[in-house]
Design a protein around this motif. Structure first.
Motif, mmCIF file in Angstrom:
data_model
loop_
_atom_site.group_PDB
_atom_site.id
_atom_site.type_symbol
_atom_site.label_atom_id
_atom_site.label_comp_id
_atom_site.label_asym_id
_atom_site.label_seq_id
_atom_site.Cartn_x
_atom_site.Cartn_y
_atom_site.Cartn_z
ATOM 1 N N ALA A 143 -10.347 20.023 20.783
ATOM 2 C CA ALA A 143 -10.343 20.922 21.937
ATOM 3 C C ALA A 143 -9.349 22.073 21.759
ATOM 4 O O ALA A 143 -8.605 22.433 22.664
ATOM 5 C CB ALA A 143 -10.062 20.149 23.229
ATOM 6 N N VAL A 144 -9.355 22.642 20.567
ATOM 7 C CA VAL A 144 -8.444 23.751 20.247
ATOM 8 C C VAL A 144 -9.016 25.049 20.807
ATOM 9 O O VAL A 144 -10.145 25.420 20.499
ATOM 10 C CB VAL A 144 -8.257 23.860 18.716
ATOM 11 C CG1 VAL A 144 -7.547 25.151 18.340
ATOM 12 C CG2 VAL A 144 -7.485 22.651 18.194
ATOM 13 N N SER A 145 -8.223 25.754 21.637
ATOM 14 C CA SER A 145 -8.728 26.995 22.219
ATOM 15 C C SER A 145 -8.006 28.226 21.691
ATOM 16 O O SER A 145 -8.359 29.339 22.046
ATOM 17 C CB SER A 145 -8.623 26.934 23.738
ATOM 18 O OG SER A 145 -7.273 26.772 24.104
ATOM 19 N N SER A 146 -6.965 28.024 20.859
ATOM 20 C CA SER A 146 -6.422 29.180 20.150
ATOM 21 C C SER A 146 -5.748 28.714 18.873
ATOM 22 O O SER A 146 -5.225 27.592 18.811
ATOM 23 C CB SER A 146 -5.466 29.986 21.033
ATOM 24 O OG SER A 146 -4.133 29.589 20.828
ATOM 25 N N LEU A 147 -5.829 29.537 17.852
ATOM 26 C CA LEU A 147 -5.285 29.185 16.534
ATOM 27 C C LEU A 147 -4.545 30.381 15.965
ATOM 28 O O LEU A 147 -5.098 31.476 15.874
ATOM 29 C CB LEU A 147 -6.442 28.782 15.591
ATOM 30 C CG LEU A 147 -6.165 28.784 14.085
ATOM 31 C CD1 LEU A 147 -5.066 27.791 13.724
ATOM 32 C CD2 LEU A 147 -7.443 28.456 13.312
ATOM 33 N N ASN A 148 -3.278 30.176 15.628
ATOM 34 C CA ASN A 148 -2.482 31.229 15.007
ATOM 35 C C ASN A 148 -1.700 30.679 13.833
ATOM 36 O O ASN A 148 -1.397 29.485 13.788
ATOM 37 C CB ASN A 148 -1.519 31.839 16.022
ATOM 38 C CG ASN A 148 -2.259 32.703 17.024
ATOM 39 O OD1 ASN A 148 -2.786 33.767 16.674
ATOM 40 N ND2 ASN A 148 -2.361 32.224 18.250
ATOM 41 N N LEU A 149 -1.381 31.559 12.889
ATOM 42 C CA LEU A 149 -0.596 31.149 11.730
ATOM 43 C C LEU A 149 0.759 31.825 11.812
ATOM 44 O O LEU A 149 0.859 33.003 12.125
ATOM 45 C CB LEU A 149 -1.295 31.572 10.440
ATOM 46 C CG LEU A 149 -2.679 30.965 10.212
ATOM 47 C CD1 LEU A 149 -3.312 31.569 8.963
ATOM 48 C CD2 LEU A 149 -2.598 29.452 10.098
#
Ligand code: FAD
Ligand code: AMP
Lengths: 249, 320
Positions: A143-149
């Motif tokens: 349920a990941v709604s945002s991904l940043n590195l």
């Protein structure tokens, strides 16, 4: 950092579902196939991250388990901006079968992030991503709604019932993505379509795996009875029906 | 042939859906002729755990830990308890937590998984369950052929049943459990009714015309003790927060009563709400597809009808 995006091929969401005469199979004749909407957004986010961090994200690979007719979907993903593609030459099976095919095909490869959608819009099983993670013995966040590195640190937002959490997780990890991960899906450019033809697409054989479930039969959902219309100047009638007939208030 | 049900808690408390899951597990255990055990992970006190006894819990295994949801660690714990209690069927909710854990538990147990099951199994030998597919456009019956089985239950499809009986609470050793995801911060909704738990939901679409018109919708929700929801364009436009979006790409809900106000009834919207027991639609267009999905309908302009509805329900509540 290498990113793998799992792509499932599904009938267009507006397709009317037809069945074989014995109701044991779906009749896919005339169906228009699309990239599962979640996978399209996962791929979009992967491309965005590569564009924003060219020194960090080296390669985006797309993978699908399916017969040769799904290659058009992989070519579309390549045209959108993936670097290479893998097709596991497997028939369709249950989630455990599909997840095993995908996990066996990439075991030992160095992917830092594997992206899956939260569900395929056909069987809505929400299973392949978590199963792959367990088969590969990786962490997973669903349920990941945002991904940043942040350098090599992976920062995600996960939706939980009634809220959200901001999480930091180390790779390799399977991220199972949902609404919010990207807004507008990437569409292939003319140049993308041209270069996609020459990008590598590897076909790997299926492995022997026994499915753990099967569809016995299909059924059309029961038809709703006709809607009772209520005159706009008789709202008390609605209240009455909801209380005495439907018994929901 | 025993059954293990995994339950989550919200700040140490259970909800109606928890009791639905427990009594559902009890009925499956009865169908299989076996025992029911419950695994709870998190900080839940004995009083709260004992409440499960009323729904047939029998034995509650409590893993009292502060560790936040960690898919890998939680799944390992659940699978270990399933093995120890000889569970042949593991049951979870088909919500974000269940979706995160069930697939991992299934692999650990080498079990087939069917998620989003509607109601009780249709048969136990073979083990056949029913679920929706193609986002609600189809129903299918699936057989789980493996010895062990994992299923997730669609909320509000089995109902809560009482099975008064004794309950024993046993601690689960969590000393070896450790997670590897780091929660930096969390933002949990408090006070308001959880959309996925609500019995009544009042939902608005583009027909509400703009965010400034939501006040009357909120008033209606308040009178009814309902949660509020919206269609996708409404959340995309930023008229309402994203967590209110229902449908194929948003939340899937199954309240007893759903109000679709100024919602046209696109197939992707219906995918998220068609399991509602009763749907009321208000739309100025008599031809809107929402009326084919609704049980009760009013054709008219919401600007006029909404305040009248609120008034009528307020009167009803005052006399109830
Ligand atoms: C892949 C995909 C996924 C999607 N997922 C979702 C999803 O999860 N959820 C979702 O909701 N949509 C989803 N959609 C979008 C969906 O197709 C529809 O576009 C959307 O549901 C329409 O929203 P609406 O009913 O609010 O707006 P509209 O379709 O614009 O309908 C507005 C309605 O309000 C009525 N109206 C206007 N003014 C008034 C008034 N004054 N009084 C009364 N009635 C009035 C109109 O007659 C009309 O029927 C998805 C689309 C795609 C392609
Ligand atoms: N045949 C497949 N090939 C590649 N990825 C898949 C396949 N089926 C499912 N997936 C991935 O798993 C996700 C969840 O699908 P499912 O578990 O089938 O609901 C999808 O969004 C895809 O990312």
């Amino acid at each position: 950092m290498n990113i793998l995006v799992c792509i499932s091929n599904v009938p267009d969401t507006t397709t009317r579902i037809k069945y074989s005469a014995d109701m044991k199979e779906v009749d896919y004749s005339g169906v228009q196939w699309i990239i599962n909407p979640w996978d399209e957004l996962a791929l979009t986010r992967a491309i965005e991250l590569k564009e924003a961090n060219p020194a960090l994200v080296q390669k985006i690979t797309v993978i699908t388990a399916g017969r040769a007719d799904v290659e058009a979907t992989l070519r579309k993903a390549l045209a959108c901006g993936a670097d290479d593609a893998i097709r596991v030459d497997a028939a369709s099976g249950d989630s455990l079968y599909t997840a095993s095919q995908l996990a066996n095909a990439v075991k030992g490869d160095a992917y830092d992030v594997i992206l899956c959608g939260i569900e395929s819009s056909d069987y809505n099983n929400s299973a392949v991503g978590g199963m792959m993670a367990e088969l590969l013995d990786y962490n997973s966040v669903s349920a990941v709604s945002s991904l940043n590195l942040d350098g090599n640190t992976i920062k995600v937002t996960r939706e939980i019932d009634g809220g959200k959490q901001n999480i930091e997780v180390a790779g390799p990890v399977v991220l199972i993505v949902q609404k919010g991960i990207a807004i507008n899906p990437r569409i292939p450019s003319m140049r993308g379509i041209m270069t996609a033809r020459t990008k590598p697409l590897k076909v790997v054989p299926a492995t022997d795996v026994i499915p753990a479930s099967r569809v016995v039969s299909y059924e059309a959902p029961p038809a709703k009875s006709a809607c009772k219309m209520i005159a706009p100047d008789h709202i008390e009638e609605l209240v009455n029906l909801l209380h005495n007939e439907a018994r929901v208030i | 042939m025993s059954v293990l049900v995994y339950i989550e808690n919200w700040n140490g408390k259970f909800k109606k859906s928890t009791y639905e899951l427990v009594s559902y597990g009890k009925r499956i255990a009865a169908g299989l002729g076996g025992e029911l055990s419950i695994i709870s992970i998190g900080n839940v006190d004995e009083t709260e755990l004992k409440k499960l006894g009323a729904y047939g819990a029998g034995k509650v295994l409590s893993a009292n830990t502060d560790m936040a949801l960690d898919d890998k660690a939680y799944a390992a714990l659940i699978a270990e308890v399933a093995n120890k209690s000889n569970a042949s069927v593991v049951v979870m909710a088909n919500n974000s937590t269940g979706k995160a854990l069930a697939p991992r538990v299934a692999v650990k147990l080498n079990a087939g998984l069917v998620s989003g099951v509607n109601g009780l199994p249709l048969s136990y030998q073979p083990f056949v369950v029913s679920k929706k597919a193609f986002s609600g456009k189809s129903l299918l019956q699936a057989e789980i052929t493996s010895g062990k089985k994992v299923i997730t239950l669609s909320q509000n499809t089995a109902g809560v049943e009482e099975f008064p009986g004794d309950v024993t609470v046993e601690p689960v050793d969590v000393s070896a459990v450790s997670g590897s995801v780091k929660v930096l911060s969390s933002d949990v909704q408090t006070g308001t009714i959880l959309l996925t738990e609500a019995e009544i939901v009042v939902s608005g679409g583009r027909g509400m015309r703009g965010p400034e018109n939501w006040k009357p919708l909120e008033e209606l929700a308040e009178v009814l003790g309902a949660a509020t929801a919206c269609s996708r364009p409404v959340s995309d436009e930023g008229w309402r927060p994203h967590h209110e979006h229902v449908g194929q790409t948003g939340k899937v809900i199954a309240p007893n009563l759903y109000f679709a106000l100024g919602i046209s009834g696109a197939i992707q919207h219906l995918a998220g709400v068609s399991s509602s027991k009763v749907i009321v639609a208000v739309n100025k267009d008599a031809e809107a597809p929402i009326f084919t999905a609704a049980d009760y309908g009013i054709v008219g302009d919401l600007q006029e009808i909404l305040p009248k509805m609120t008034e009528a329900f307020r009167k009803f509540k005052a006399n109830a």
